[in-house]
Design a protein around this motif. Structure first.
Motif, PDB file in Angstrom:
ATOM      1  N   LEU A 131      -7.291  74.859  68.959  1.00 22.79           N
ATOM      2  CA  LEU A 131      -6.648  73.724  68.287  1.00 22.79           C
ATOM      3  C   LEU A 131      -7.313  73.429  66.953  1.00 22.79           C
ATOM      4  CD1 LEU A 131      -6.012  71.360  71.313  1.00 22.79           C
ATOM      5  CD2 LEU A 131      -4.275  72.201  69.724  1.00 22.79           C
ATOM      6  N   HIS A 169       5.926  63.943  51.266  1.00 20.14           N
ATOM      7  CA  HIS A 169       6.277  63.562  52.621  1.00 20.14           C
ATOM      8  C   HIS A 169       6.524  64.788  53.496  1.00 20.14           C
ATOM      9  CE1 HIS A 169       8.147  61.303  55.880  1.00 20.14           C
ATOM     10  NE2 HIS A 169       9.088  62.236  55.875  1.00 20.14           N
ATOM     11  N   ASP A 170       7.351  65.729  52.934  1.00 15.61           N
ATOM     12  CA  ASP A 170       7.706  66.891  53.746  1.00 15.61           C
ATOM     13  C   ASP A 170       6.579  67.901  53.840  1.00 15.61           C
ATOM     14  OD1 ASP A 170      10.147  65.880  54.210  1.00 15.61           O
ATOM     15  OD2 ASP A 170      11.210  67.071  52.699  1.00 15.61           O
ATOM     16  N   GLU A 228       7.801  62.244  45.882  1.00 13.35           N
ATOM     17  CA  GLU A 228       7.626  61.528  47.151  1.00 13.35           C
ATOM     18  C   GLU A 228       8.107  62.406  48.304  1.00 13.35           C
ATOM     19  OE1 GLU A 228       8.295  58.926  50.516  1.00 13.35           O
ATOM     20  OE2 GLU A 228       9.782  60.172  49.529  1.00 13.35           O
ATOM     21  N   ARG A 229       9.265  63.028  48.084  1.00 12.55           N
ATOM     22  CA  ARG A 229       9.886  63.898  49.087  1.00 12.55           C
ATOM     23  C   ARG A 229       8.947  65.080  49.389  1.00 12.55           C
ATOM     24  NH1 ARG A 229      13.885  63.120  52.525  1.00 12.55           N
ATOM     25  NH2 ARG A 229      12.997  64.777  53.773  1.00 12.55           N
ATOM     26  N   VAL A 236      -0.471  65.071  59.370  1.00  8.91           N
ATOM     27  CA  VAL A 236      -0.096  64.431  60.637  1.00  8.91           C
ATOM     28  C   VAL A 236      -0.342  65.394  61.792  1.00  8.91           C
ATOM     29  CG1 VAL A 236       1.907  63.790  62.038  1.00  8.91           C
ATOM     30  CG2 VAL A 236       1.588  62.765  59.781  1.00  8.91           C
ATOM     31  N   SER A 237       0.175  66.636  61.599  1.00  3.33           N
ATOM     32  CA  SER A 237       0.045  67.567  62.713  1.00  3.33           C
ATOM     33  C   SER A 237      -1.422  67.928  62.937  1.00  3.33           C
ATOM     34  CB  SER A 237       0.975  68.754  62.467  1.00  3.33           C
ATOM     35  OG  SER A 237       0.288  69.911  62.320  1.00  3.33           O
ATOM     36  N   ARG A 280      -6.883  65.249  67.730  1.00  4.79           N
ATOM     37  CA  ARG A 280      -6.988  64.349  68.879  1.00  4.79           C
ATOM     38  C   ARG A 280      -6.936  65.139  70.188  1.00  4.79           C
ATOM     39  NH1 ARG A 280      -3.019  60.523  68.104  1.00  4.79           N
ATOM     40  NH2 ARG A 280      -4.325  59.927  66.356  1.00  4.79           N
ATOM     41  N   GLU A 323      -3.871  74.330  58.963  1.00  2.54           N
ATOM     42  CA  GLU A 323      -2.985  73.288  58.416  1.00  2.54           C
ATOM     43  C   GLU A 323      -3.636  72.624  57.218  1.00  2.54           C
ATOM     44  OE1 GLU A 323      -0.007  72.528  59.044  1.00  2.54           O
ATOM     45  OE2 GLU A 323       0.519  72.862  61.133  1.00  2.54           O
ATOM     46  N   GLN A 355       1.833  65.692  53.809  1.00  2.00           N
ATOM     47  CA  GLN A 355       1.752  64.602  54.786  1.00  2.00           C
ATOM     48  C   GLN A 355       2.033  65.101  56.215  1.00  2.00           C
ATOM     49  OE1 GLN A 355       4.350  61.407  53.767  1.00  2.00           O
ATOM     50  NE2 GLN A 355       3.021  59.865  54.681  1.00  2.00           N
ATOM     51  N   GLN A 356       3.079  65.951  56.334  1.00  2.00           N
ATOM     52  CA  GLN A 356       3.401  66.470  57.665  1.00  2.00           C
ATOM     53  C   GLN A 356       2.256  67.319  58.213  1.00  2.00           C
ATOM     54  OE1 GLN A 356       5.889  65.462  59.424  1.00  2.00           O
ATOM     55  NE2 GLN A 356       6.659  64.262  57.693  1.00  2.00           N
ATOM     56  N   ALA A 393      -3.915  65.788  62.477  1.00  2.00           N
ATOM     57  CA  ALA A 393      -4.495  64.639  63.192  1.00  2.00           C
ATOM     58  C   ALA A 393      -4.223  64.747  64.694  1.00  2.00           C
ATOM     59  CB  ALA A 393      -3.908  63.346  62.634  1.00  2.00           C
ATOM     60  N   LEU A 394      -2.959  65.178  64.990  1.00  6.44           N
ATOM     61  CA  LEU A 394      -2.603  65.312  66.398  1.00  6.44           C
ATOM     62  C   LEU A 394      -3.431  66.413  67.066  1.00  6.44           C
ATOM     63  CD1 LEU A 394       1.286  64.933  66.297  1.00  6.44           C
ATOM     64  CD2 LEU A 394      -0.447  63.182  66.685  1.00  6.44           C
ATOM     65  N   SER A 395      -3.569  67.553  66.366  1.00  2.00           N
ATOM     66  CA  SER A 395      -4.360  68.661  66.917  1.00  2.00           C
ATOM     67  C   SER A 395      -5.795  68.233  67.155  1.00  2.00           C
ATOM     68  CB  SER A 395      -4.341  69.848  65.960  1.00  2.00           C
ATOM     69  OG  SER A 395      -3.034  70.294  65.780  1.00  2.00           O
TER      70      SER A 395
END
Lengths: 583, 116
Positions: free
Chosen positions: A434, A403-404, A399-400, A411-412, A418, A441, A407-408, A414-416
């Motif tokens: 971008l 997550h680390d 899980e760790r 996330v980053s 957007r 990533e 998943q991170q 998805a932000l890029s």
């Protein structure tokens, strides 16, 4: 005839002749008032000690009690020489005759083991020898028996200088030290009684009886010395004091014989008691009562686990030597069955524990089988819990990692995306950068997911076996890895997986910590087990307690009853070895 | 200039993306912190108007950081964030100063503005 036996017979002959010589000396002497009584009493006491002492010595050569008893007898006969009217013999007997009390105290404190167990014992006995031998002789350098009131006494050949004041001074010192030593003996004996278990007390009774007899003799001797060597009443009292003293060796002998009788009765009772099927715990109780030791404990041997367990199958540590408990291990047909943890005093009852053990060995073997079964159930239960824990820990780690890692990155990404979308029209170049970043990533996330999936279960292992999986692993490691040997055949899945993870974790550690130039991997299947070895030429000094990786590996192996060893001397590389049973 | 923001997260890649995103949408990112202790110090030093606070930090968790920041009364607006789903975090403690929660993947200047 052994040399010991010859020596004992020679001592017996010497004691016999010495006794007769002392009788002759006393009977022909003018000094005592009642020479016949002196001679008879003296001879009876001396021969009793020597005879019983030699008998005990012959039966138990390793126990000093027999020797001490014999020595007490000889010392007594030497003291008897003090009644002679030949000046040299008289002086010798009077001068060193009191040595008898030192040897008697030694015997008292050493019974029944023959050893002086405590420092206090050793101090008292040493003190007694010094006072009786050294100080006694010193006293006789300055005392003339005639000036002490013994007109019939012969000359003191040691006399250097007759001085009554000096004699009185030395006597006072001797008496004070003597009183202190006697107090010491009394304190030691009382303490010993308080601490003793019932079976130990059985041996203390004769010690107390003998102590009283020696005490009476001591009082009579001091009275005789103080009251004058030729007072007929005191002399008669002294003669009477010989009676209890003469009985001492027989009391000792009686104790030993009685102990033996009790022992053989105990063994036959035990056999009768164990002829049925004993209830749980009954065997321990039966052994405890047969050996007279309520504190007795049993431990059973489990060969597979290479250790002793209790009746419930839980591992037990046997007490070390010198902890106040003794251990007797019971063997049957060449292998261990059980261990009996008992009072060390039982070791003094020569052969008794062994006799009881052999009478109970079949019953012990039966209980051992039950304990072994329980131990196996216990081991299974523990390994199941361990497996559960390993599983939980792995899920947490997973899980760790997810997550680390991936998943991170997502996330980053998805932000890029957007951000890129917002800039698509106004700043298409920025949007492109971008999107490039997002794409990187995404690649990294894919790599991490792949790595993670391999960590959960390497697909190549199940598809193509350990050899290929290890090759892939060696190839992926960013360091030259020599794959020196592999099993060359398929092994049980769980074993392959464990071996794979050992190599994988070890190589990860080599890359992370070892600062090595290369590593070698050996996996060999031998004698029903697989031995996995990963060695590097790095800095060494790896601590298995440090990381969770190696501990997790050890647990994973323990589930398969495997073992992990790490040899990592500082500066000389690290070798990780795993041994996995492989049916 | 827009509102001042402090970004608190232990993942550098998220901090970089969030900074770019928020700056692009008119916020002024005045600092970053990678753990709870660093966040408390940075708030004292930089006095941001908004703290974007990751729930899971290596030392003290985001809830605790929020509690300590709001204990003084005069605290910045706190917006919690996480890559986990809001439902996986358990009930969010409603405190004065904690304005709400934004999942990391849905972070945008508009989403942040909506909570302030």
């Amino acid at each position: 005839m052994t040399s010991l036996r010859r020596a004992l017979w020679a001592l017996a002959a010497a004691g016999f002749v010495f006794g007769l010589a002392v009788v002759a000396l006393i009977v022909t002497s003018d000094t005592p008032e009642y020479p016949a009584a002196w001679a008879a009493g003296g001879l009876a006491v001396g021969w009793s000690f020597i005879g019983v002492g030699l008998f005990a010595w012959g039966r138990r050569p390793d126990n000093r009690v027999g020797m001490l008893m014999t020595a007490t007898g000889f010392a007594w006969l030497v003291a008897g020489c003090g009644l002679s009217d030949l000046p040299l013999v008289f002086t010798l007997g009077q001068g060193v005759g009191t040595l008898f009390f030192a040897v008697a105290v030694h015997l008292l404190l050493a019974f029944p083991s023959g050893q002086l167990e405590s420092r206090a014992d050793r101090c008292i006995v040493t003190g007694a020898y010094i006072v009786t031998a050294v100080a006694g002789l010193a006293l006789w350098l300055f005392s003339d028996p005639r000036s002490l009131g013994c007109d019939d006494c012969p000359d003191n050949v040691l006399l250097v200088y007759d001085n009554e004041t000096l004699v009185n001074a030395i006597s006072t010192v001797i008496n004070l030290i003597g009183a202190a030593l006697i107090t010491g003996v009394v304190v030691v004996l009382i303490r010993r009684w308080r601490r003793a278990t019932p079976s130990q007390r059985r041996f203390l009774v004769p010690v107390y009886a003998a102590g009283i007899a020696v005490g009476i003799m001591l009082i009579a001797t001091v009275a005789l010395q103080v009251g004058g060597l030729d007072d007929p009443v005191l002399e008669a009292a002294w003669i009477a004091a010989m009676v209890p003293l003469g009985l001492v060796p027989y009391v000792f002998l009686g104790t030993l014989i009685r102990a033996r009788m009790i022992q053989s009765r105990a063994v036959s009772e035990l056999v009768a008691r164990l002829s049925g099927t004993p209830r749980p715990g009954e065997l321990r109780d039966a052994l405890a009562s047969a050996l007279g030791d309520e504190s007795l404990e049993l431990a059973y041997w489990v060969p597979e686990q290479d250790r002793f367990v209790d009746a419930q199958g839980r591992p037990v540590e046997l007490p070390e030597q010198g902890t106040g408990r003794a251990v007797t291990k019971v063997r049957r047909e060449g292998s261990y069955v059980a261990a009996i943890v008992h009072d060390p005093v039982l070791d003094e009852q020569h052969g008794h524990v062994e006799a009881v053990c052999s009478a109970a060995s079949l019953a012990l073997e039966n209980e051992r089988l039950e304990a072994e079964l329980r131990a196996k159930v216990e081991e299974l239960r523990e390994s199941r819990q361990r497996m559960l824990r390993v599983g939980l820990e792995e899920r947490r780690r997973l899980e760790r990692d997810l997550h680390d890692g991936a998943q991170q990155r997502l996330v980053s990404m998805a932000l890029s995306m957007r951000l890129a979308r917002a800039r698509l029209r106004d700043q298409p170049e920025a949007a492109e950068r971008l999107l490039d970043g997002a794409s990187e990533e995404l690649d990294a996330a894919l790599d991490e997911l792949r790595e993670l999936a391999r960590g959960i279960h390497p697909a190549v292992l199940s598809d193509r076996g350990l050899d290929t999986a290890l090759e892939a692993l060696a190839h992926r490691t960013p360091l030259p890895v020599d794959l020196e040997s592999t099993p060359g055949r398929r092994l049980p899945e769980a074993v392959e997986l464990a071996a794979y993870f050992v190599v994988s974790e070890a190589l990860t550690n080599v890359v992370k910590y070892a600062d090595a130039t290369h590593a070698t991997v050996n996996v060999a299947s031998e004698n029903g087990r697989v031995v996995v070895q990963v060695a590097d030429d790095g800095v060494g000094g790896a601590d298995p307690e440090r990381g969770t990786g190696l501990r997790g590996l050890a647990d994973r192996l323990a589930v398969l009853e495997g073992r992990l060893e790490i040899d990592s001397p500082p500066g000389r590389g690290t070798t990780v070895t795993a041994r996995i049973p492989c049916g | 200039m827009g509102r001042t923001v402090l970004i608190v997260d232990d993942h550098p890649s998220f901090r970089a993306s969030a900074r770019m995103l928020l700056e692009c949408e008119g916020f002024e990112v005045v600092g970053e912190a990678e753990d709870g202790a660093g966040a408390l110090l940075a708030v004292q030093r930089l006095a941001p108007q908004v703290v974007l606070l990751d729930v899971q930090l290596p030392d003290i968790d985001g809830f605790e950081v929020a509690a300590r920041l709001t204990a003084n009364g005069d605290s910045p607006a706190i917006v919690l964030t996480s890559s986990r789903d809001v439902n996986d975090l358990g009930p969010l403690r409603e405190r004065e100063g904690v304005r709400g929660f934004i999942p990391k993947s849905e972070l945008s200047g508009a989403a942040l503005e909506a909570l302030l």
